[in-house]
Write a protein that holds these residues in place. Structure first.
Motif, short mmCIF file in Angstrom:
data_model
loop_
_atom_site.label_atom_id
_atom_site.label_comp_id
_atom_site.label_asym_id
_atom_site.label_seq_id
_atom_site.Cartn_x
_atom_site.Cartn_y
_atom_site.Cartn_z
N ASN A 244 2.08 8.00 -9.38
CA ASN A 244 1.96 6.57 -9.63
C ASN A 244 3.06 5.76 -8.95
OD1 ASN A 244 -0.37 6.77 -11.18
ND2 ASN A 244 0.76 7.07 -13.08
N ASP A 245 4.06 6.45 -8.41
CA ASP A 245 5.13 5.80 -7.63
C ASP A 245 5.11 6.26 -6.18
OD1 ASP A 245 6.16 4.55 -9.96
OD2 ASP A 245 7.21 6.40 -10.49
N ALA A 246 4.01 6.82 -5.73
CA ALA A 246 3.96 7.45 -4.41
C ALA A 246 4.27 6.49 -3.28
CB ALA A 246 2.58 8.08 -4.19
N ASP A 247 4.01 5.21 -3.48
CA ASP A 247 4.30 4.25 -2.42
C ASP A 247 5.80 4.01 -2.25
OD1 ASP A 247 4.41 3.07 -4.93
OD2 ASP A 247 3.43 1.21 -4.33
N ARG A 248 6.62 4.59 -3.14
CA ARG A 248 8.08 4.48 -3.03
C ARG A 248 8.70 5.67 -2.30
NH1 ARG A 248 9.53 2.70 -9.28
NH2 ARG A 248 7.97 1.03 -9.47
N LEU A 249 7.90 6.63 -1.91
CA LEU A 249 8.45 7.80 -1.22
C LEU A 249 8.65 7.46 0.26
CD1 LEU A 249 9.37 10.75 -1.68
CD2 LEU A 249 7.15 11.44 -0.78
N THR A 250 9.73 6.78 0.54
CA THR A 250 10.09 6.44 1.91
C THR A 250 10.84 7.62 2.54
OG1 THR A 250 12.19 5.52 1.20
CG2 THR A 250 10.29 4.02 1.26
N ASP A 251 11.07 7.52 3.84
CA ASP A 251 11.89 8.54 4.51
C ASP A 251 13.29 8.61 3.89
OD1 ASP A 251 9.79 9.04 6.20
OD2 ASP A 251 10.61 7.87 7.88
N VAL A 252 13.83 7.45 3.54
CA VAL A 252 15.16 7.42 2.93
C VAL A 252 15.15 8.10 1.57
CG1 VAL A 252 16.95 5.89 1.99
CG2 VAL A 252 15.89 5.36 4.20
N ALA A 253 14.14 7.82 0.75
CA ALA A 253 14.05 8.43 -0.57
C ALA A 253 13.91 9.95 -0.46
CB ALA A 253 12.88 7.84 -1.35
#
Length: 272
Positions: free
Chosen positions: A82-91
């Motif tokens: 549900n937070d998959a859109d927050r998985l950036t390269d930095v994260a």
């Protein structure tokens, strides 16, 4: 005036200190007022070790110090679907650095797919899931799966990415025999939550009856899903004892046996 319901306390089962809580969210605000007391109760109820799940690098960085005085608590870290859109390269890079630096981090989780809430498009969830699977394989770490209304796609992505016979744990298992067979046939493990104590969970109870002992773990997923006789109240690790009691009834073994078996399985799975 209606009588107040009297509920037994988990300590009354007198379980030995060999149980293991495989999935808790004790860093959440629900426990800010009594976290230390909750950890003491877990031990008093026979829970020797706990896995706390941090939902993303921010949660880990904010909450890991809560357990500095509790070596019996190990960690999972993963970006929830549900937070998959927050998985950036930095994260993802931050997560990799934390796994390398902190031996208390024992696996990637909870990660997977959630089509129930529809908060993040499916393709973004799938991409984030695969990227975290790749990180787990790179680091040689176990994986703990969240799958809700997405079992077919979750199974497909795991098998397509070569995770058959890899250390995979299906968190908060609530399905029936078909999914249980698929999980077991792929060499994976199953974590049983407090819902197994509820009425009208015949499919789940039938699955538990058939899952091999060596593949079973127990969890609370607290503060959610408290087992009977505490259903509707805040869940916490000591209440795991009641889940063990119901699993023991289903499997035809003593609760002490199930407590020890599932505890040993969890310690082995997480390399503790």
């Amino acid at each position: 005036m209606a009588k107040k319901k009297v509920r037994p306390e988990p300590e009354s089962l007198n379980l030995p200190l060999v149980g293991m809580e495989s999935h808790a969210h004790l860093d959440l605000g629900d426990f800010d007022g009594d976290r230390e007391a909750i950890l003491e109760r877990a031990r008093a109820a026979g829970v020797s070790h706990l896995i706390n799940v941090f939902l993303g690098p921010d949660a880990y960085e904010r909450g890991r110090s809560l357990f500095d005085d509790h070596p019996e608590v190990s960690f999972l870290l993963g970006v929830h679907p549900n937070d998959a859109d927050r998985l950036t390269d930095v994260a993802l890079a931050r997560m990799r650095d934390h796994f390398v630096a902190d031996p208390r981090l024992r696996g990637l989780g909870e990660i997977g797919l959630d089509y129930y809430w529809e908060r993040v498009p499916h393709d973004i969830q799938q991409r984030a899931f695969v990227r975290q699977l790749e990180l787990a394989r790179e680091l040689g770490l176990p994986v703990v799966i969240h799958s809700r209304d997405a079992d077919a796609d979750t199974l497909a992505l795991l098998t397509e990415n070569g995770f058959r016979d890899y250390p995979v744990l299906w968190h908060c298992f609530g399905a029936g025999l078909d999914l249980a067979r698929s999980v077991v046939d792929n060499g994976w493990h199953v974590s049983i939550p407090g819902t197994v104590t509820y009425r009208r969970t015949d499919d789940l109870q039938a699955a538990v009856a058939r899952i091999p002992f060596e593949r079973l773990l127990l969890e609370t997923d607290c503060p959610f899903l408290a087992p009977e006789p505490w259903r509707g109240k805040r869940n916490h690790p000591a209440l795991l004892a009641f889940t063990a009691k119901r699993v023991a009834e289903i499997k035809g073994r003593s609760v002490e046996d199930i407590w020890r078996i599932t505890g040993d399985n969890a310690r082995r799975f997480f390399g503790l």
